[in-house]
Every structure is written in structure tokens, then in C-alpha cells.
Design a protein around this motif. Sequence first.
Motif, PDB file in Angstrom:
ATOM      1  N   ALA A  31      -4.102   2.513  -6.704  1.00 52.71           N
ATOM      2  CA  ALA A  31      -3.601   2.010  -5.423  1.00 52.71           C
ATOM      3  C   ALA A  31      -4.374   0.762  -5.010  1.00 52.71           C
ATOM      4  O   ALA A  31      -3.787  -0.282  -4.731  1.00 52.71           O
ATOM      5  N   GLU A  32      -5.701   0.855  -4.990  1.00 55.09           N
ATOM      6  CA  GLU A  32      -6.480  -0.299  -4.560  1.00 55.09           C
ATOM      7  C   GLU A  32      -7.641  -0.542  -5.513  1.00 55.09           C
ATOM      8  O   GLU A  32      -8.700   0.075  -5.391  1.00 55.09           O
TER       9      GLU A  32
ATOM     10  N   GLY B 278      -5.884   7.829 -15.310  1.00 52.59           N
ATOM     11  CA  GLY B 278      -4.708   7.673 -16.161  1.00 52.59           C
ATOM     12  C   GLY B 278      -4.935   6.904 -17.457  1.00 52.59           C
ATOM     13  O   GLY B 278      -3.980   6.627 -18.178  1.00 52.59           O
TER      14      GLY B 278
ATOM     15  N   GLN C 139       4.079   5.345 -14.243  1.00 56.06           N
ATOM     16  CA  GLN C 139       3.647   4.417 -13.196  1.00 56.06           C
ATOM     17  C   GLN C 139       3.640   2.998 -13.755  1.00 56.06           C
ATOM     18  O   GLN C 139       3.085   2.763 -14.821  1.00 56.06           O
ATOM     19  N   PRO C 140       4.268   2.059 -13.043  1.00 59.00           N
ATOM     20  CA  PRO C 140       4.364   0.694 -13.569  1.00 59.00           C
ATOM     21  C   PRO C 140       2.975   0.100 -13.792  1.00 59.00           C
ATOM     22  O   PRO C 140       2.073   0.311 -12.983  1.00 59.00           O
ATOM     23  N   CYS C 141       2.794  -0.613 -14.906  1.00 63.75           N
ATOM     24  CA  CYS C 141       1.496  -1.249 -15.132  1.00 63.75           C
ATOM     25  C   CYS C 141       1.399  -2.508 -14.290  1.00 63.75           C
ATOM     26  O   CYS C 141       0.323  -3.033 -14.087  1.00 63.75           O
ATOM     27  N   ARG C 142       2.521  -3.019 -13.826  1.00 65.74           N
ATOM     28  CA  ARG C 142       2.489  -4.195 -12.956  1.00 65.74           C
ATOM     29  C   ARG C 142       3.474  -4.030 -11.817  1.00 65.74           C
ATOM     30  O   ARG C 142       4.574  -3.542 -12.019  1.00 65.74           O
ATOM     31  N   LEU C 143       3.057  -4.480 -10.633  1.00 67.87           N
ATOM     32  CA  LEU C 143       3.965  -4.563  -9.494  1.00 67.87           C
ATOM     33  C   LEU C 143       3.969  -6.023  -9.093  1.00 67.87           C
ATOM     34  O   LEU C 143       2.947  -6.572  -8.720  1.00 67.87           O
TER      35      LEU C 143
ATOM     36  N   ALA D  65       1.441   9.648 -14.823  1.00 68.65           N
ATOM     37  CA  ALA D  65       0.751   8.389 -15.150  1.00 68.65           C
ATOM     38  C   ALA D  65       1.567   7.485 -16.077  1.00 68.65           C
ATOM     39  O   ALA D  65       1.637   6.278 -15.874  1.00 68.65           O
TER      40      ALA D  65
ATOM     41  N   PHE E 202      -2.845   2.270 -13.411  1.00 69.58           N
ATOM     42  CA  PHE E 202      -2.256   1.912 -12.136  1.00 69.58           C
ATOM     43  C   PHE E 202      -3.050   2.587 -11.028  1.00 69.58           C
ATOM     44  O   PHE E 202      -3.079   3.801 -10.936  1.00 69.58           O
TER      45      PHE E 202
ATOM     46  N   ASN F 226       0.798  -1.241   0.000  1.00 71.74           N
ATOM     47  CA  ASN F 226       0.000   0.000   0.000  1.00 71.74           C
ATOM     48  C   ASN F 226       0.822   1.279   0.000  1.00 71.74           C
ATOM     49  O   ASN F 226       0.574   2.193  -0.775  1.00 71.74           O
TER      50      ASN F 226
ATOM     51  N   ILE G  50       4.272   5.954  -5.348  1.00 71.27           N
ATOM     52  CA  ILE G  50       4.359   5.999  -6.815  1.00 71.27           C
ATOM     53  C   ILE G  50       3.335   6.984  -7.368  1.00 71.27           C
ATOM     54  O   ILE G  50       3.638   7.827  -8.214  1.00 71.27           O
ATOM     55  N   LYS G  51       2.104   6.875  -6.850  1.00 76.47           N
ATOM     56  CA  LYS G  51       1.028   7.753  -7.304  1.00 76.47           C
ATOM     57  C   LYS G  51       1.355   9.227  -7.071  1.00 76.47           C
ATOM     58  O   LYS G  51       1.010  10.098  -7.861  1.00 76.47           O
TER      59      LYS G  51
ATOM     60  N   PHE H  91      -6.860  -2.846 -15.052  1.00 77.75           N
ATOM     61  CA  PHE H  91      -5.951  -2.654 -13.916  1.00 77.75           C
ATOM     62  C   PHE H  91      -4.638  -3.406 -14.075  1.00 77.75           C
ATOM     63  O   PHE H  91      -3.620  -3.020 -13.530  1.00 77.75           O
ATOM     64  N   GLN H  92      -4.654  -4.499 -14.843  1.00 76.94           N
ATOM     65  CA  GLN H  92      -3.386  -5.210 -15.034  1.00 76.94           C
ATOM     66  C   GLN H  92      -2.557  -4.620 -16.160  1.00 76.94           C
ATOM     67  O   GLN H  92      -1.335  -4.700 -16.154  1.00 76.94           O
ATOM     68  N   GLU H  93      -3.224  -4.043 -17.138  1.00 75.90           N
ATOM     69  CA  GLU H  93      -2.485  -3.652 -18.332  1.00 75.90           C
ATOM     70  C   GLU H  93      -2.413  -2.139 -18.554  1.00 75.90           C
ATOM     71  O   GLU H  93      -1.492  -1.661 -19.188  1.00 75.90           O
ATOM     72  N   LEU H  94      -3.405  -1.398 -18.101  1.00 73.81           N
ATOM     73  CA  LEU H  94      -3.501  -0.024 -18.587  1.00 73.81           C
ATOM     74  C   LEU H  94      -3.399   1.060 -17.516  1.00 73.81           C
ATOM     75  O   LEU H  94      -2.804   2.101 -17.754  1.00 73.81           O
TER      76      LEU H  94
ATOM     77  N   VAL I  33       2.599   1.882  -3.313  1.00 77.12           N
ATOM     78  CA  VAL I  33       1.681   2.329  -4.354  1.00 77.12           C
ATOM     79  C   VAL I  33       1.366   3.809  -4.178  1.00 77.12           C
ATOM     80  O   VAL I  33       1.356   4.587  -5.135  1.00 77.12           O
TER      81      VAL I  33
END
Lengths: 481, 79
Positions: B17-18, B32, A451-455, A448, B15, A436, A442-443, B10-13, A439
Motif C-alpha cells: 500500500a505505502e 508477497g 495484485q497488480p505490480c504497477r498502478l 498476492a 505490491f 490509498n 486490492i490488498k 516495489f515496482q516489479e515484484l 490499494v
Amino acid sequence: MPLLTAFDRQCRNAPDRPALIEGERRLSYREVMLNSERLAAHLAARIEPGARVALALDRGIDAIIAILSVLRCGACYIPLDIKNPARRLRFIVNDAVVHCIIGRGNPPDWLDTPALWLDIDRLPESAQSFYPPAAIDPEALAAILYTSGSTGTPKGVALSHRALHNFADWATLTFKLKADDRIASLAPFYFDLSVFDIFSSLSAGASVNFVPAGLTLSPSRLTAWLLEQRITVFYTVPSLLGFIALKGGLTEQPLPDLTTLLFAGEVFPTPQLKKLCELLPETDFYNLYGPTETNVCCYWPVDRARLDGDQPIPIGHPACASELKIDAESSELLVNSVNNLSGYWRQGRLTEALEDGGYYRTGDKVSLNKRGEYCYHGRLDRMLKCSGYRVEPAEIEALILQCPEVAGCAVVGIEDSTSGQRPAAALVLHPDGQLNGIVKTIKQALPAYMQPCRLSVMDALPLLDNGKTDYQTLQRQLERH
Amino acid sequence: MKKKLRDFIFQELVFVAEPNQFGDDDDLLEAGLDSMGIMRLIMYIENEFGVTLPDTEIEPDNVQSFNALERWILRHKNA
């Protein structure tokens, strides 16, 4: 001042021609001249020649007026991406050590020194006249464009009057810009593509037509706008042109006025380019190549007959009288050009960026084909291109590593057929570490597109035998994810 | 359908937080989703749900939120 000499001539010779068009607002060359001199008079009361002035204005008429007035004062403009997180904006303004920030409304919260703020809507009503400084040294800085930095923070590419002028002039001549051209401006001013939109257009006496914000989200409305405005020249990034080729409705509404389409910033996938060429049979296409540090140093007038399958197109021949050479060992492209940057701006001063002999090392791998054209083969370092933006993975890593929960971090690019690459991060957390907080950081700190598309949380990062991070394996792991 | 859209976006495009806290009416563009993201999303939707989305309907209103996306897709799925 050579950079604005041609513009000044247009103002004298054809003052009533349209110069800037933004929605319903239209300014003639005379009005642009008067407005920029008025603002310059206010600025001159606050800054000295050689000062640095940040622009907190969106792309548009007011931002161009501000740029012209800054240059008239012999100062240097620094365009900000006002959508950036506050932390990044504060970093840039402090790193540049700006003397003034031109914006609109009240000073924003991220500004530590509100006294630097100049609100263009509330200029004092003084009737002072503007006296331009004595001749401006062509080596004086005209612009600093901040881009992602591999040392962990954004870095400023410092460009002189000489550099901007050389490129603007080359482009005006090469693409035969004329006073009756209508040139679409879409690139934000912190992108080097905007140097063409601003300075080449105004040097030619053409009109700059600002693409309304939001149209990039709707390709068919964008093409309808290009048609309605009878745009003749458009310089943009391949990813957007690919979107137009696929979804722009060009079969129903072709663009008969568009004579010249320029693109740069990333590789244009040949199948999409070919499709767009078929949809726009009368338009001349040009592939322009060069990092912000050199502006365009290579270009290829697209030869439609040579668009073949997935075969990448060349970047072509030297542009702007650049001298190019290829490092025999690494195949890296080195560029010696009048366009070249003066240096990187770091913490209030200029630092050296060129090798002996004035060459800039691009970090791009190239070769020469049988026709003597340069061809691009990717990066030698880890720099990514994400939706047309340059992104240094090291900058993202440096930020994530500051989080107390993180024991290790590596960022790689995941290949993406439409937007180039997307950053993806692998993390190793300390025991009980949670995502948390990371994230949130980063935000708060990254725009935008960074910002990584995957963590992806791992027990350990893959390593090479020499103990360094194995980015290739990591990339495969994250792409499979 | 919404679950698939959420997973892909949410996985590809985008980001966030929750993802669980992101409502079906929350603003994806603000979060974004950009033009390149929209292009990938449309290609994904056309493949995954077997619909063709007309070029002229690709605009912010239709991609603003998960609810907007679902309404848009359903209009063409049932047509």
C-alpha cells in the motif's frame, strides 16, 4: 467407486507399503484407509451423498485423508487456498453453498456459519462405523476447483468422478507408475496438477512425498530434498523448474533416481528446458497441456534432439483419448474429452460450459506442425498466467471499478521472462481521487499473485476507433513505465 | 543500494500500500515476494551490483527483508 478402486486394491494387497510421507510423519496404505474411514464416519453423520465439503487445510497428509473421506461419502471436495484474503474465501464458500468445512483449530473469522466447521483435531469420540453409500454415480461431482473468473468473481470448475478417474488412470499407465515410485507433491490441491499427485500415485501404490513448504524459495535445498528422498517422479510448473535449472546446484548434485519429470501450466522457455535436460541426462521429460476444464488433453514427450534455440516446443499429441479440433476461423483449440468439466459451479448450481457435441472451447490459439503435433500460440482472450496461476484481468478490473475514486480502469499483462506475466493496472481517477483507498481494497480482496505490480494513473485510457479500450497500446505504455 | 532494491522490488515484484511505510526489517515474504520474484530479484542483483550469489545461500533468511538482502550482497561484494 472407480476413482478409488485402484487405491482400495493397493490397500488390500500391500497394506504395509508407505503411502503418504510428510516430514517425519509416514502413513502406510492401511493407515490411510483406516484414517479416512474414521473421518468419513464423522462426515457421514453430517452430510448426504452429493454434498459439497470445503477443505481449509494445507497440502499434506491431513488434506489427503480429508479428500478420501469426502469422496467415500459420495460428496465433492472444494480445496481452499487458506492464504487467500478473507473476502475471497467467504465468496467461494458462499458461492459453493458448502455443507461442511474441514479444518483445524477454531472456525476462522471469515466463516459466517461456524456450525459448518469440522475440526479434525477434535473429532467426537464416537465409535460409529462407516457404511459407504451404495454405488456412486460416475457423473457425480468429485471436486470443484475455483479459479479466476472473467465475470469479476472466482468461478468453480466442477469435475466428476468420471473426469478425475479418466485422467488419473491415463497418467498412471502413460508414465508407467509403479509401487516403488516416490512421487513428490508440491502443487496445492486447488490446482489440477494435484489430481496426478493424489489419485495417480495412490492408484499405483506409490508413495506421495510432500515437498516441505518453503523449499520453493531455495532451489538448492529443493534439489537436495529431491535427492535425499530419492524422488522418482515430479510434476510441477516450468517457472520453478527454470529456477532449479539456473540456481538449483544440479551440477554438484544430480538426481539419479528421478526418472520422470512432468510439467504444465505455462510455456517452458526452450533455453531453460534445454539446460535442465543437460543437467538431468537420464530423466524423461514430458510437456503436458490443458486448462483446468479439460485437465491434460495434449502432451509431448520431450525430444531432446529437437530443443533448438528459442524455438517453442510443441504441446504434442492428444492425451487421455481426447478428441481435438481447431476452429478454422479463429484457430481456437476445442477439446472433447472424458476429462472435461461437468460445468461451472455458480451460486450453488451447475451451469453449462460445453458446446454441442461436448467440446470445450479453450480460448487458446493452436496450429498443427508438419509432424502433426499441436503447437500453442497464446490466448485469444485476455487471460494471464502469473507464476503459474490463471488470472482474468476482468476480475481485477471489476474489483477496482467498485472503488468510488475510480472513473476507469484497465488491466493488462506485462511480459516477464521468468514468471510468465504480471498484471498491471491503468487507472483514471475522479477529481481529487486518491490511490490509498484503492490499494487497500486490492490488498484486502486479491491474493498476492493477482495484485497488480504497477498502478499507473492516466488522464484517459487509450481507445480504439470503435471506442473500446486499446489494450495493446496500453500494454506498451505500461511496459515502458 | 537499498534504494535500488526498494525501487526494483516495489515496482516489479511486490505490491504494498505505502512503500515509504515499509521498514527495512519488515517481512518481504509476508508481503508477497514468491519464488519467481526471488529468481528475478537474484538476477537483478547479480547484474546490477556485479556479485555472484551462491546457489546454496538462496534461502528465506537472506531475502526476508531489505536489511537481510543488503547484508547478503555486501558479504559477497567485499569478498
